[in-house]
Design a protein around this motif. Structure first.
Motif, PDB file in Angstrom:
ATOM      1  N   LEU A 124       0.803  -1.212   0.000  1.00 11.33           N
ATOM      2  CA  LEU A 124       0.000   0.000   0.000  1.00 11.33           C
ATOM      3  C   LEU A 124       0.841   1.270   0.000  1.00 11.33           C
ATOM      4  O   LEU A 124       0.512   2.247  -0.668  1.00 11.33           O
ATOM      5  N   ASN A 125       1.936   1.270   0.773  1.00  8.87           N
ATOM      6  CA  ASN A 125       2.712   2.505   0.899  1.00  8.87           C
ATOM      7  C   ASN A 125       3.326   2.951  -0.415  1.00  8.87           C
ATOM      8  O   ASN A 125       3.647   4.131  -0.599  1.00  8.87           O
ATOM      9  N   THR A 126       3.487   2.026  -1.368  1.00  9.40           N
ATOM     10  CA  THR A 126       4.115   2.408  -2.642  1.00  9.40           C
ATOM     11  C   THR A 126       3.175   3.214  -3.536  1.00  9.40           C
ATOM     12  O   THR A 126       3.615   3.760  -4.554  1.00  9.40           O
ATOM     13  N   TRP A 127       1.892   3.285  -3.168  1.00 10.24           N
ATOM     14  CA  TRP A 127       0.933   4.086  -3.933  1.00 10.24           C
ATOM     15  C   TRP A 127       0.780   5.498  -3.364  1.00 10.24           C
ATOM     16  O   TRP A 127       0.068   6.333  -3.940  1.00 10.24           O
ATOM     17  N   LEU A 128       1.449   5.793  -2.258  1.00 13.12           N
ATOM     18  CA  LEU A 128       1.330   7.105  -1.635  1.00 13.12           C
ATOM     19  C   LEU A 128       2.173   8.145  -2.360  1.00 13.12           C
ATOM     20  O   LEU A 128       3.300   7.864  -2.802  1.00 13.12           O
ATOM     21  N   GLN A 159      -0.103  11.302   1.531  1.00 11.86           N
ATOM     22  CA  GLN A 159       0.258  10.802   2.860  1.00 11.86           C
ATOM     23  C   GLN A 159       0.135  11.933   3.881  1.00 11.86           C
ATOM     24  O   GLN A 159       0.324  13.114   3.554  1.00 11.86           O
ATOM     25  N   LEU A 160      -0.161  11.565   5.104  1.00 15.23           N
ATOM     26  CA  LEU A 160      -0.242  12.546   6.186  1.00 15.23           C
ATOM     27  C   LEU A 160       1.146  13.097   6.489  1.00 15.23           C
ATOM     28  O   LEU A 160       2.122  12.344   6.579  1.00 15.23           O
ATOM     29  N   ALA A 161       1.243  14.401   6.661  1.00 12.48           N
ATOM     30  CA  ALA A 161       2.533  15.036   6.955  1.00 12.48           C
ATOM     31  C   ALA A 161       3.105  14.527   8.282  1.00 12.48           C
ATOM     32  O   ALA A 161       2.356  14.206   9.216  1.00 12.48           O
ATOM     33  N   ILE A 162       4.415  14.465   8.345  1.00 13.95           N
ATOM     34  CA  ILE A 162       5.082  13.960   9.558  1.00 13.95           C
ATOM     35  C   ILE A 162       4.759  14.823  10.777  1.00 13.95           C
ATOM     36  O   ILE A 162       4.745  14.334  11.912  1.00 13.95           O
ATOM     37  N   HIS A 163       4.448  16.106  10.545  1.00 15.86           N
ATOM     38  CA  HIS A 163       4.111  16.986  11.665  1.00 15.86           C
ATOM     39  C   HIS A 163       2.824  16.544  12.362  1.00 15.86           C
ATOM     40  O   HIS A 163       2.598  16.866  13.536  1.00 15.86           O
ATOM     41  N   ASP A 165       1.888  13.245  12.399  1.00 18.30           N
ATOM     42  CA  ASP A 165       2.082  11.836  12.780  1.00 18.30           C
ATOM     43  C   ASP A 165       3.559  11.643  13.098  1.00 18.30           C
ATOM     44  O   ASP A 165       4.321  11.123  12.283  1.00 18.30           O
ATOM     45  N   ARG A 166       3.955  12.058  14.280  1.00 21.07           N
ATOM     46  CA  ARG A 166       5.380  12.093  14.638  1.00 21.07           C
ATOM     47  C   ARG A 166       6.001  10.706  14.732  1.00 21.07           C
ATOM     48  O   ARG A 166       7.223  10.567  14.674  1.00 21.07           O
ATOM     49  N   GLN A 167       5.187   9.668  14.872  1.00 19.85           N
ATOM     50  CA  GLN A 167       5.712   8.307  14.998  1.00 19.85           C
ATOM     51  C   GLN A 167       5.692   7.547  13.668  1.00 19.85           C
ATOM     52  O   GLN A 167       5.907   6.341  13.645  1.00 19.85           O
ATOM     53  N   VAL A 168       5.432   8.235  12.572  1.00 16.30           N
ATOM     54  CA  VAL A 168       5.250   7.534  11.304  1.00 16.30           C
ATOM     55  C   VAL A 168       6.473   6.713  10.911  1.00 16.30           C
ATOM     56  O   VAL A 168       6.350   5.614  10.350  1.00 16.30           O
ATOM     57  N   ASN A 169       7.676   7.197  11.198  1.00 16.82           N
ATOM     58  CA  ASN A 169       8.884   6.468  10.815  1.00 16.82           C
ATOM     59  C   ASN A 169       9.187   5.297  11.742  1.00 16.82           C
ATOM     60  O   ASN A 169      10.134   4.536  11.495  1.00 16.82           O
ATOM     61  N   ASP A 170       8.386   5.150  12.790  1.00 18.33           N
ATOM     62  CA  ASP A 170       8.511   3.978  13.658  1.00 18.33           C
ATOM     63  C   ASP A 170       7.575   2.853  13.233  1.00 18.33           C
ATOM     64  O   ASP A 170       7.578   1.776  13.827  1.00 18.33           O
ATOM     65  N   GLY A 171       6.784   3.106  12.208  1.00 17.68           N
ATOM     66  CA  GLY A 171       5.877   2.086  11.705  1.00 17.68           C
ATOM     67  C   GLY A 171       4.640   2.713  11.086  1.00 17.68           C
ATOM     68  O   GLY A 171       3.763   3.189  11.815  1.00 17.68           O
ATOM     69  N   LEU A 172       4.590   2.747   9.763  1.00 14.70           N
ATOM     70  CA  LEU A 172       3.449   3.331   9.065  1.00 14.70           C
ATOM     71  C   LEU A 172       2.267   2.371   9.131  1.00 14.70           C
ATOM     72  O   LEU A 172       2.387   1.195   8.770  1.00 14.70           O
ATOM     73  N   LYS A 173       1.109   2.835   9.551  1.00  9.32           N
ATOM     74  CA  LYS A 173      -0.100   2.021   9.599  1.00  9.32           C
ATOM     75  C   LYS A 173      -1.154   2.684   8.725  1.00  9.32           C
ATOM     76  O   LYS A 173      -1.536   3.834   8.970  1.00  9.32           O
ATOM     77  N   LEU A 174      -1.591   1.968   7.709  1.00 14.11           N
ATOM     78  CA  LEU A 174      -2.566   2.489   6.764  1.00 14.11           C
ATOM     79  C   LEU A 174      -3.880   1.739   6.905  1.00 14.11           C
ATOM     80  O   LEU A 174      -3.905   0.510   6.867  1.00 14.11           O
ATOM     81  N   ASP A 175      -4.957   2.478   7.080  1.00 12.68           N
ATOM     82  CA  ASP A 175      -6.289   1.894   7.064  1.00 12.68           C
ATOM     83  C   ASP A 175      -6.709   1.749   5.604  1.00 12.68           C
ATOM     84  O   ASP A 175      -6.801   2.744   4.871  1.00 12.68           O
ATOM     85  N   ARG A 176      -6.979   0.525   5.187  1.00  8.51           N
ATOM     86  CA  ARG A 176      -7.239   0.259   3.774  1.00  8.51           C
ATOM     87  C   ARG A 176      -8.473   0.998   3.263  1.00  8.51           C
ATOM     88  O   ARG A 176      -8.541   1.341   2.078  1.00  8.51           O
ATOM     89  N   GLN A 177      -9.440   1.261   4.117  1.00  6.44           N
ATOM     90  CA  GLN A 177     -10.645   1.976   3.706  1.00  6.44           C
ATOM     91  C   GLN A 177     -10.474   3.489   3.772  1.00  6.44           C
ATOM     92  O   GLN A 177     -10.808   4.207   2.841  1.00  6.44           O
TER      93      GLN A 177
END
Length: 435
Positions: A124-128, A159-163, A165-177
């Motif tokens: 999924l992340n490759t489509w962001l 994608q949501l900006a890192i500002h 979602d400060r923990q994004v680089n610790d594990g990206l979680k995408l809700d498929r819907q």
């Protein structure tokens, strides 16, 4: 292995085949475009389309059937007996992606969006944050189909900006819907907007459109990569790389009436979600075509049984090259490398259909073509994927061997292979089809 060292000692294909693959990938953003592209190449060397609803003649020459996103093509040498066995290269035309829902127009907070459903096991992340186009087919009231390809930046999944979602680089979680619906503009959402737009792109009246099979694709062009351009990056190599190689191999045999087998291309749709479709390997399409060819040449059920008993299928699909950053995820004694030639895929639990006899057939083809080859097996502590190979073997009683090309980033919107491997595979397929 370098390009010079890996070039086959015999065979019709060289690096020009890889250039042609890039054009094929660009022209084939959907399974429907892929079969149209394959058919166009086959027609240039004399193949002709036959309809499933028509009576078939037992004539020699090249023929093909198209059903949706699947194509079966075969060449009957002059004088071939009804019990002549087949040599089949199997592949699939579909790739994991995002597909448009029946009610596509949606939006929120002033953004216009397109409702999509996740198809297959996509990363999924490759489509962001990627420029995306839209392609597929439209079905009109009269039952006709029209291909459409908006091959320019149209959509984007931001994608949501890192500002935020400060923990994004610790594990990206995408809700498929919630997180995978692309934007394509701003303003009011109006029902029918997307199909009206796509119909205009296809040159048809939107009021005549009663069905659609549309999907998102990355618009980045395939490209050579690396200091020496020894790598190839591009979309949908799983598994259009094999479809292209098999089409080229079959086309190279047109006019060859000295063949001991009937060479066949079988490119199915819906492999990525289990092959359970009338255009998938679980369906009856391949068996029907092979049987009808036997009977059209005056054969009996006995001839059909003899032909199938002597038939061999190479199920050609991509496999995993050893990843330099995750080598521990691979079997420690099997590390396929890019530009090392096609891989023989083995799994004793029949996730792949290869056995010792099949290995011998594949090895003989590679030796004849002067092509190096490698073995692939999954690590015992990792689940093994599967292909159309076991399905073909079980459904039709046909000896089947699983092979392919080793790649990185499988199921990404953009995958990576060695630039030599596509033509090495194609040369091996020619040798196999020749027998």
């Amino acid at each position: 292995m370098s390009s010079a060292a890996s070039r086959p000692t015999a065979g019709p294909f060289d690096r020009g085949h890889t250039d042609d693959l890039m054009a094929f990938l660009t022209a084939s953003p959907s399974p429907y475009h892929a079969v149209a592209s394959a058919a166009e190449r086959l027609e240039k060397v004399g193949f002709r389309r036959v309809e499933e609803t028509a009576a078939w003649e037992g004539t020699s020459g090249g023929k093909y059937v198209i059903r949706g996103g699947a194509i079966i093509a075969w060449y009957v040498p002059e004088g071939a007996a009804a019990h002549t066995p087949y040599r089949i290269v199997g592949a699939h035309t579909d790739s994991p992606n995002l597909r448009v829902k029946p009610q596509p127009d949606m939006g929120a907070q002033g953004w216009r969006q397109v409702a999509v459903e996740i198809y297959g096991g996509t990363l999924l992340n490759t489509w962001l944050d990627r420029d995306l186009g839209l392609a597929g087919r439209l079905t009109l009231r009269d039952g006709s189909h029209h291909l459409v390809n908006v091959d320019r930046p149209l959509l984007r999944v931001p994608q949501l900006a890192i500002h935020l979602d400060r923990q994004v680089n610790d594990g990206l979680k995408l809700d498929r819907q919630r997180h995978m619906q692309p934007i394509w503009g701003i303003g009011q959402v109006h029902e029918g907007d997307l199909i009206e737009f796509v119909a205009a792109e296809a040159g048809v009246d939107a009021e005549d459109v009663t069905g659609w099979d549309l999907m998102v694709h990355a618009v980045d062009a395939p490209a050579y990569l690396g200091r020496d351009r020894e790598l190839l990056a591009g979309p949908r190599m799983d598994n259009l790389l094999s479809v292209h190689a098999a089409t080229a191999a079959l086309a190279s045999l047109a006019g060859r009436d000295d063949l001991p087998y009937i060479p066949v291309l079988a490119a199915f749709d819906h492999e990525e979600n289990g092959s359970e479709a009338d255009t998938g390997a679980q369906g009856p399409l391949l068996g029907n075509v092979l049987e009808r060819s036997v009977y059209a040449r005056g054969g009996s059920y006995e001839d059909r049984a003899r032909a199938f008993a002597g038939t061999v299928c190479l199920s050609s699909d991509t496999g995993h090259a050893v990843h330099p950053n995750y080598a521990e995820r691979h079997d420690p004694t099997h590390h396929p490398r890019v530009n090392g030639g096609p891989i023989l895929k083995v799994n004793v639990n029949q996730r792949y259909a290869t056995d010792g006899s099949g290995r011998a057939v594949f090895a003989a083809a590679c030796e004849k073509a002067g092509v190096p080859w490698q073995s692939f097996v999954s690590s015992n502590d990792m689940p093994c994927g599967t292909t159309i190979g076991p399905i073909t073997a079980a459904r039709h009683g046909i000896s089947t061997v699983d092979i392919g090309v080793a790649i990185l980033s499988m199921h990404s919107a953009r995958e990576l292979c060695g630039a030599d491997d596509p033509y090495l595979l194609a040369n091996a397929l020619v040798a196999f089809l020749e027998g």
